[in-house]
Design a protein around this motif. Sequence first.
Motif, mmCIF file in Angstrom:
data_model
loop_
_atom_site.group_PDB
_atom_site.id
_atom_site.type_symbol
_atom_site.label_atom_id
_atom_site.label_comp_id
_atom_site.label_asym_id
_atom_site.label_seq_id
_atom_site.Cartn_x
_atom_site.Cartn_y
_atom_site.Cartn_z
ATOM 1 N N LYS A 1 1.725 -3.740 -2.283
ATOM 2 C CA LYS A 1 2.582 -3.437 -1.134
ATOM 3 C C LYS A 1 2.116 -4.248 0.065
ATOM 4 C CE LYS A 1 4.983 0.346 1.088
ATOM 5 N NZ LYS A 1 5.246 1.807 1.031
ATOM 6 N N LYS A 2 3.098 -4.869 0.782
ATOM 7 C CA LYS A 2 2.799 -5.646 1.970
ATOM 8 C C LYS A 2 3.200 -4.861 3.204
ATOM 9 C CE LYS A 2 3.269 -10.191 -0.214
ATOM 10 N NZ LYS A 2 3.907 -11.526 -0.144
ATOM 11 N N VAL A 3 2.333 -4.917 4.243
ATOM 12 C CA VAL A 3 2.583 -4.174 5.476
ATOM 13 C C VAL A 3 2.400 -5.129 6.650
ATOM 14 C CG1 VAL A 3 1.869 -2.241 6.917
ATOM 15 C CG2 VAL A 3 1.749 -2.038 4.425
ATOM 16 N N ASP A 4 3.357 -5.127 7.562
ATOM 17 C CA ASP A 4 3.267 -5.965 8.764
ATOM 18 C C ASP A 4 2.426 -5.257 9.826
ATOM 19 O OD1 ASP A 4 4.852 -7.950 7.675
ATOM 20 O OD2 ASP A 4 6.712 -6.996 8.359
ATOM 21 N N VAL A 5 1.476 -5.995 10.378
ATOM 22 C CA VAL A 5 0.626 -5.469 11.441
ATOM 23 C C VAL A 5 1.115 -6.074 12.757
ATOM 24 C CG1 VAL A 5 -1.708 -5.313 12.366
ATOM 25 C CG2 VAL A 5 -1.326 -5.237 9.883
ATOM 26 N N GLN A 6 1.569 -5.218 13.670
ATOM 27 C CA GLN A 6 2.160 -5.688 14.916
ATOM 28 C C GLN A 6 1.213 -5.587 16.101
ATOM 29 O OE1 GLN A 6 5.012 -7.183 14.885
ATOM 30 N NE2 GLN A 6 5.552 -6.639 12.760
ATOM 31 N N SER A 7 0.210 -4.684 16.013
ATOM 32 C CA SER A 7 -0.696 -4.518 17.147
ATOM 33 C C SER A 7 -2.072 -4.099 16.653
ATOM 34 C CB SER A 7 -0.154 -3.453 18.116
ATOM 35 O OG SER A 7 -0.150 -2.176 17.492
ATOM 36 N N GLU A 8 -3.061 -4.260 17.528
ATOM 37 C CA GLU A 8 -4.433 -3.910 17.148
ATOM 38 C C GLU A 8 -4.593 -2.414 16.962
ATOM 39 O OE1 GLU A 8 -7.518 -5.528 19.506
ATOM 40 O OE2 GLU A 8 -6.523 -7.453 19.821
ATOM 41 N N ASN A 9 -3.842 -1.611 17.669
ATOM 42 C CA ASN A 9 -3.994 -0.162 17.610
ATOM 43 C C ASN A 9 -3.097 0.493 16.564
ATOM 44 O OD1 ASN A 9 -5.857 -0.199 19.742
ATOM 45 N ND2 ASN A 9 -4.191 -0.241 21.246
ATOM 46 N N GLN A 10 -2.417 -0.333 15.812
ATOM 47 C CA GLN A 10 -1.493 0.214 14.820
ATOM 48 C C GLN A 10 -2.269 0.934 13.714
ATOM 49 O OE1 GLN A 10 1.222 -2.684 13.269
ATOM 50 N NE2 GLN A 10 1.949 -1.359 11.604
ATOM 51 N N LYS A 11 -1.856 2.178 13.429
ATOM 52 C CA LYS A 11 -2.501 2.944 12.367
ATOM 53 C C LYS A 11 -1.715 2.710 11.088
ATOM 54 C CE LYS A 11 -5.139 7.100 11.979
ATOM 55 N NZ LYS A 11 -5.524 8.373 12.601
ATOM 56 N N ILE A 12 -2.403 2.250 10.059
ATOM 57 C CA ILE A 12 -1.762 1.864 8.813
ATOM 58 C C ILE A 12 -1.843 3.005 7.801
ATOM 59 C CG2 ILE A 12 -1.690 0.179 6.950
ATOM 60 C CD1 ILE A 12 -1.131 -1.004 9.689
ATOM 61 N N ALA A 13 -0.716 3.409 7.282
ATOM 62 C CA ALA A 13 -0.677 4.413 6.204
ATOM 63 C C ALA A 13 0.154 3.819 5.077
ATOM 64 C CB ALA A 13 -0.067 5.720 6.698
ATOM 65 N N VAL A 14 -0.501 3.538 3.972
ATOM 66 C CA VAL A 14 0.151 2.859 2.844
ATOM 67 C C VAL A 14 0.242 3.803 1.657
ATOM 68 C CG1 VAL A 14 0.095 0.863 1.318
ATOM 69 C CG2 VAL A 14 -0.833 0.682 3.639
ATOM 70 N N LYS A 15 1.418 3.896 1.084
ATOM 71 C CA LYS A 15 1.610 4.690 -0.123
ATOM 72 C C LYS A 15 2.004 3.732 -1.244
ATOM 73 C CE LYS A 15 3.347 8.757 0.141
ATOM 74 N NZ LYS A 15 4.238 9.945 0.291
ATOM 75 N N LEU A 16 1.159 3.647 -2.278
ATOM 76 C CA LEU A 16 1.419 2.743 -3.391
ATOM 77 C C LEU A 16 2.228 3.431 -4.479
ATOM 78 C CD1 LEU A 16 -2.007 0.889 -3.812
ATOM 79 C CD2 LEU A 16 -0.020 0.238 -2.437
ATOM 80 N N THR A 17 3.068 2.651 -5.113
ATOM 81 C CA THR A 17 3.901 3.154 -6.212
ATOM 82 C C THR A 17 3.164 2.972 -7.534
ATOM 83 O OG1 THR A 17 5.883 2.509 -4.987
ATOM 84 C CG2 THR A 17 6.133 2.973 -7.356
ATOM 85 N N ASP A 18 3.217 4.027 -8.361
ATOM 86 C CA ASP A 18 2.522 3.976 -9.649
ATOM 87 C C ASP A 18 3.103 2.898 -10.550
ATOM 88 O OD1 ASP A 18 1.309 6.146 -8.633
ATOM 89 O OD2 ASP A 18 2.057 7.594 -10.093
ATOM 90 N N GLU A 19 2.215 2.154 -11.160
ATOM 91 C CA GLU A 19 2.560 1.313 -12.304
ATOM 92 C C GLU A 19 1.563 1.709 -13.379
ATOM 93 O OE1 GLU A 19 2.548 -2.800 -11.358
ATOM 94 O OE2 GLU A 19 4.431 -2.729 -10.266
ATOM 95 N N GLU A 20 1.850 2.861 -14.025
ATOM 96 C CA GLU A 20 0.842 3.547 -14.828
ATOM 97 C C GLU A 20 0.309 2.694 -15.966
ATOM 98 O OE1 GLU A 20 0.206 7.662 -17.334
ATOM 99 O OE2 GLU A 20 2.179 7.135 -16.585
ATOM 100 N N ASN A 21 -1.009 2.579 -15.944
ATOM 101 C CA ASN A 21 -1.719 2.030 -17.089
ATOM 102 C C ASN A 21 -3.097 2.667 -17.074
ATOM 103 O OD1 ASN A 21 -3.360 0.320 -18.839
ATOM 104 N ND2 ASN A 21 -1.511 -0.923 -18.904
ATOM 105 N N LYS A 22 -3.373 3.459 -18.076
ATOM 106 C CA LYS A 22 -4.565 4.296 -18.041
ATOM 107 C C LYS A 22 -5.853 3.496 -17.960
ATOM 108 C CE LYS A 22 -2.253 8.067 -20.433
ATOM 109 N NZ LYS A 22 -2.170 8.874 -21.661
ATOM 110 N N LEU A 23 -5.881 2.307 -18.490
ATOM 111 C CA LEU A 23 -7.108 1.520 -18.440
ATOM 112 C C LEU A 23 -7.304 0.845 -17.100
ATOM 113 C CD1 LEU A 23 -7.285 -0.116 -21.975
ATOM 114 C CD2 LEU A 23 -8.231 2.025 -21.176
ATOM 115 N N ASP A 24 -6.310 0.872 -16.240
ATOM 116 C CA ASP A 24 -6.429 0.282 -14.916
ATOM 117 C C ASP A 24 -6.746 1.319 -13.843
ATOM 118 O OD1 ASP A 24 -6.342 -2.394 -15.142
ATOM 119 O OD2 ASP A 24 -4.227 -2.637 -14.662
#
Length: 948
Positions: A78-101
């Motif tokens: 997932k790519k997130v744009d950073v617009q300012s130094e004080n920006q708080k980043i909250a990223v939620k990744l989508t599952d691409e299930e693979n048990k060995l990973d």
Amino acid sequence: MKMYLFILSLFFCSIMHAQTTITGSVTDSNNLPIPGANVKVSGDNAGTVTDMDGKFSLTATRKPPFTIEVSSVGFGVKKVDVQSENQKIAVKLTDEENKLDEIVVSASRTPERVIESPVTIERMGLQQIKNTTAASYYDGLENLKEVHFNTSSLSFKSINTRGFATVANTRFMQLVDGMDNSSPALNFVLGNLIGVSELDVANVELLPGASSALYGANAFNGILFMNSKSPFTNEGISTYIKYGQTRQNVAGTNDYWDFGMRAAKAFTKHFAAKANFTYLRGTEWIADDRNSVTDGGIGHGVNQNYDGLNLYGDEVTTFINNVGQVSRTGYREKDLTDNKIESVKADFSLHFKPWANDFEIILQSKIGTGNTIYQGANRYALKNFYMNQNKLEVKGKNFFARVYMTTEDAGDSYDMRFAGWNVNALSKSNTNWFTDYATAFQLSSAILGLNANGASNYARAFADTNMSPGLNLTPNTNPLNPSEPRNARFEPGSTQFNNALKTVTANPDLTQGAKFIDHSEIYHSDVNYNFKDIIKFAEIQLGGSARQYVMNSEGTIFTDYDGPIKYNEFGVYGQLTKKFLEERLKFTGSVRYDKSRNFDGFFSPRVSFVYSAGADKRHNFRASYQTGFRNPTTQDQYIGLDLGPFALIGSAPDNLTRFTEIRQNNVNGVTISAQGQEILGADQVTLSGVNAYQNSYTLSSVQAFDAARNSGQTIAASAALLEKATIGLVKPERVQAFELGYRTIVNNDLSVDISGYYNIYNDFLNQARVYTPYYGDANDTSAGSQAVAAINNKDRRVYQIYTNSRTEVKSKGFGVGLSKKVYKDFELGANYNFAEFEFDQSKDPSFIAGFNTPKHRVKASLGNDKLFKNFGFNVNVRWNTEYLWESSFADGMVPENTVLDAQINYAIPKIKSVLKVGANNLGGKDYIQVIGAGQIGRLYFVSLTINP
């Protein structure tokens, strides 16, 4: 020069002003933190990874705006744009299930992908917990590769990996949020009776095999890690309720209830709290095995010395002249307990984050209470037992330090074998019962003309009921105690029986009662620091632990007659991890030193290599060597328990003198030697543990002596068969473990995991029974020795003592696990395990291995979490070959069995709920996993889970 310094200072200022530090967190679709996720600036070398709470701090060499890329194995980028130094980043990744990973922590005490783990590891995440076909996620662990269950009770199941375990599995550890879940007195895990609620469990990790290099004593055959959710990232109120029915041939159909609730709240960014409560109630898998432990048929009607496996009281036996060996009439296990199980668990925790980083302080308390049954040397009814754990933990990005204590109270728990013995004794003493039996046998044979079988049945009826049709016999009185009642046998369910059982189970003196007392405690501390942010050439960790055992049974189990017994142990370890060859080869080396009060210090090294081949590093080969050790348990060292026919004596040096008992000579005043010579002796003798360990004969040689004497051989010839027992004091057992493995992911939808191991065990902890003569020197086996006279006159005591086997034991095995998407979202999984052991019986004829593991096991699953809108299902099947079960309670063959479990679930988005209908042992027959335990029947259930 000044101009040069001025330009240089401007250059550094420009760099300083160009730096930007951003912070944030990375979670999955369930809002759970993702440790070890990669965070990097697009088109730049700047990057970092998330900590255990999914948080990160990244320093970039440019000013916003710019883009960061967040990735983690098993998830999409997932790519997130950073617009300012004080920006708080909250990223939620989508599952691409693979048990060995998936990311795991337990294998090396640091976040790493399963595929790069240096040892075999199994994991159950939230998705697997949701889809389990078992009635609980803990029961669902049985479907993991390498896992073998030993079921003692519907609510008490013991996990084992790689063999050598019984229900009382002291070779396996279970850590719940870092706390050892073992009972302080029993030294083994009581299943999930004080574990984690399925509403609060975040993930479960399983390490099969030895892991002492990082986790110390008793990390011998495997470790289970259960980690709970953080209230900072998982808030709200959630609940579940399950109703079902258990069906067993012996117990019939009975209700099953399970309820749980979780509440969590982050009151501020600095303070959060959570609480959990669960309640389970059901009917036991009743144990009703009537097979005889002794030779002969089943039942006293055809075998006067019958000893039924799940009948208690019929172990009391004696030899009657002209009759033979005769046992008393016992009581069924199902008559000695109400067979109702109950489990109540609660835990509370407060979480503090005083600063805007990952530093956290946790206060946690866990309690568990209830009723269940477990099987050790005997069958035990745990009634109103109580166990409590309290923890203080401080942790951060690269360290943790925790202290905790575990306390327990046996409550109203009792030994069912002694309950049967002593309920019988309350109705009629053993002396009187056997006297009545012998009298009725002789008279019914002589007067009524009954044959041996008819006379034995007549005699038993008279001894049990005091009634003698045709002979008009009356029970004899006890000349030593004429006032002693000569009651008929108490019939199960009668007022007399119930009162007698209540009396016996409230008495901790096992010569008269069955209750056991236990208020033992464990105090433990752990610390670990990872220097990865300080030392760059390799990842280095240092850590250690310290523990104190406090045994407090008031002299009913241990030799703590004069107060609690305390002893300490500690350990320190270090680990280095480094990657070579363009980060394709990962080396991990660790070593730990442990010391316990009663034993020499012990080093446990581990060395492993993981090589990642292929263009995308998807072919991972691993090799490891590690050692494990297990300290003798508190019982191995300090037990001092009179079980009637024999006594248990622990092997700690100071325990040999702590244990003493007074025995009555068979011949008062003078002892008659085997050759007719009078030996001046006392009516009573005092024996200690020193006698048992240093002045005894082996069990097999005394049995040979008795057989020779019974066949008419001379005392000289018989005495030549006696062999002095050479018993060393118990010491830790050790294992060397070699493992090879291969993991890969093919075409992003086929996971392959292959592993093989070879273990060498030395100083295997073992128990042996010996005969101690009341007088004389066991070194003297001449015909005229006092010790031989004592053995011949039955002036001898049987002791069960703790020692180490002289033989070297080896085990080997391998496993294959496959998982593949076979059609759309259908996932098919299968695994196979092979296990066997070997040792030279001639080097230690009395050694009992107790491998207790099938040679072949196959497990398979088929599931689809998106069968169609809001519907999912899963099916599991398990098969194993028959195997030999050996334990101090009973031996026998566990038959081959096949078990099918299934569930279907329906999501109700409007109320954030999941409805599940499931069945365990669907359509199958009752089966056993433990000789002596109840057969496992069928369980059908429906559950509703409501999440916030």
